[in-house]
Motif scaffolding. Structure first.
Motif, short mmCIF file in Angstrom:
data_model
loop_
_atom_site.label_atom_id
_atom_site.label_comp_id
_atom_site.label_asym_id
_atom_site.label_seq_id
_atom_site.Cartn_x
_atom_site.Cartn_y
_atom_site.Cartn_z
N ILE A 127 0.79 -1.06 -0.09
CA ILE A 127 0.02 0.12 0.10
C ILE A 127 1.08 1.13 0.06
CG2 ILE A 127 -0.17 0.42 2.73
CD1 ILE A 127 -3.00 0.30 -0.36
N GLU A 128 1.99 1.01 0.49
CA GLU A 128 2.97 2.45 0.29
C GLU A 128 3.58 2.49 -0.97
OE1 GLU A 128 3.65 4.05 2.84
OE2 GLU A 128 2.14 2.85 4.16
N MET A 129 3.63 1.28 -1.83
CA MET A 129 3.89 1.52 -3.40
C MET A 129 2.58 2.25 -3.99
SD MET A 129 6.27 -1.53 -4.04
CE MET A 129 5.36 -2.99 -3.72
N ALA A 130 1.75 1.75 -3.71
CA ALA A 130 0.33 2.06 -4.50
C ALA A 130 -0.32 3.58 -3.84
CB ALA A 130 -0.67 0.94 -4.42
N ARG A 131 0.65 4.53 -4.11
CA ARG A 131 0.08 5.85 -3.61
C ARG A 131 1.05 6.64 -3.86
NH1 ARG A 131 1.36 5.58 2.84
NH2 ARG A 131 -0.74 6.61 2.66
N PRO A 132 0.22 8.00 -3.97
CA PRO A 132 -0.84 8.40 -3.54
C PRO A 132 -1.86 8.58 -4.37
CG PRO A 132 0.30 10.48 -4.17
CD PRO A 132 1.26 9.29 -4.52
N ALA A 133 -3.04 8.71 -4.30
CA ALA A 133 -4.12 8.96 -5.22
C ALA A 133 -3.76 10.49 -6.09
CB ALA A 133 -5.64 9.12 -4.57
N ILE A 134 -4.31 10.13 -7.36
CA ILE A 134 -4.28 11.38 -8.10
C ILE A 134 -5.64 11.99 -8.02
CG2 ILE A 134 -3.90 12.02 -10.72
CD1 ILE A 134 -2.48 9.29 -10.99
N ASP A 135 -5.69 13.04 -7.28
CA ASP A 135 -6.85 13.68 -6.81
C ASP A 135 -7.65 14.30 -7.95
OD1 ASP A 135 -6.15 13.24 -4.23
OD2 ASP A 135 -5.43 15.05 -3.54
N HIS A 136 -7.12 14.97 -8.94
CA HIS A 136 -7.76 15.47 -9.85
C HIS A 136 -8.45 14.43 -10.77
CE1 HIS A 136 -7.59 18.51 -13.70
NE2 HIS A 136 -8.77 18.23 -13.37
N SER A 137 -7.72 13.18 -10.88
CA SER A 137 -8.63 12.11 -11.70
C SER A 137 -9.60 11.67 -10.91
CB SER A 137 -7.59 10.98 -11.96
OG SER A 137 -6.53 11.34 -12.77
N VAL A 138 -9.63 11.56 -9.55
CA VAL A 138 -10.60 11.18 -8.64
C VAL A 138 -11.67 12.13 -8.81
CG1 VAL A 138 -11.22 10.59 -6.36
CG2 VAL A 138 -9.06 10.04 -7.10
N ARG A 139 -11.68 13.32 -8.94
CA ARG A 139 -12.49 14.26 -9.24
C ARG A 139 -13.24 14.17 -10.58
NH1 ARG A 139 -8.87 17.77 -6.97
NH2 ARG A 139 -8.44 18.97 -8.86
N LEU A 140 -12.46 13.86 -11.46
CA LEU A 140 -13.21 13.67 -12.67
C LEU A 140 -14.09 12.53 -12.82
CD1 LEU A 140 -10.05 14.46 -14.91
CD2 LEU A 140 -12.01 15.89 -14.59
N LEU A 141 -13.68 11.33 -12.17
CA LEU A 141 -14.42 10.16 -11.97
C LEU A 141 -15.93 10.64 -11.29
CD1 LEU A 141 -13.22 6.87 -10.54
CD2 LEU A 141 -15.43 7.68 -9.89
N ARG A 142 -15.85 11.36 -10.33
CA ARG A 142 -16.90 11.60 -9.70
C ARG A 142 -17.99 12.61 -10.32
NH1 ARG A 142 -13.98 11.39 -3.49
NH2 ARG A 142 -14.35 9.20 -3.28
N ALA A 143 -17.01 13.60 -11.08
CA ALA A 143 -17.88 14.53 -11.69
C ALA A 143 -18.60 13.76 -12.93
CB ALA A 143 -17.09 15.44 -12.35
#
Length: 205
Positions: free
Chosen positions: A79-95
């Protein structure tokens, strides 16, 4: 017209840079020796194809005692390798989902590692459908996984829009008639979603 948007996950929604983690933990010189000796990405492909998560990694470590600890880190520090989230992409998913656009995932991910990631990243449970290679028994860019997506969702290939950070995965999608965007950062992806009329510029921020 686009009827569904499909996200890859690694390096699209979550940064996936194992070498960066190893450089930080064991130093670049030791990391280079490790990766030159053992193909850890091929090991990970076994997991992404449905192989057991911990057992695959620990069995590889047993075969390479000189790097046993470092190989086990692939599981122990995952889980330390699989980080961090790409926040802008997450916002696009949710939008997109807020607009009522169906959003799928198509990802090379192990069964147990994906379930583990979902405990850390809530957005991984927000897809309308998640196509996870470990469950499907085949990994990108094999054309079969794209065919399986088409059959499961029932949407014509030319009405699917797919983003992935790997050119070979994008090439296979385009060969099947999908619309596709080679991901090189969230802003470029946002621009594509706006250009295709799926989001307004304000919604894509």
């Amino acid at each position: 017209m686009i009827d569904a948007v499909i996200f890859d996950i690694g390096n699209v929604l979550i940064e996936w840079q194992p070498e960066r983690h190893y450089d930080r933990e064991i130093g670049e010189e030791r990391r280079r020796a490790l990766f030159d000796t053992i193909d850890l990405h091929a090991m990970n492909d076994v997991i992404d194809s449905g192989g057991p998560f911990k057992e695959t990694i620990y069995a590889t470590a047993e075969r390479h005692p000189d790097f046993q600890h470092e190989i086990r880190m692939w599981f122990d520090d995952w889980i330390e390798m699989a980080r961090p989230a790409i926040d802008h992409s997450v916002r696009l998913l949710r939008a997109l989902r807020t607009k009522g656009v169906p959003v799928f995932a198509l990802t090379n991910f192990g069964i147990d590692s994906f379930a583990y990631a979902q405990t850390h990243y809530d957005f991984l449970s927000e897809f309308d459908q998640a196509f996870v290679s470990g469950h499907m028994g085949v990994i990108k860019p094999d054309p079969r996984i794209y065919q399986m997506v088409e059959e499961a969702c029932g949407i014509a290939p030319d009405r699917l829009l797919f983003t992935d950070d790997r050119a070979d995965n994008i090439s296979t999608a385009r060969a099947r008639g999908w619309q596709a965007h080679l991901f090189d950062g969230p802003q470029g992806w946002a621009n594509r979603l706006v250009a295709d009329g799926l989001l307004s510029p304000g919604e894509a921020k």
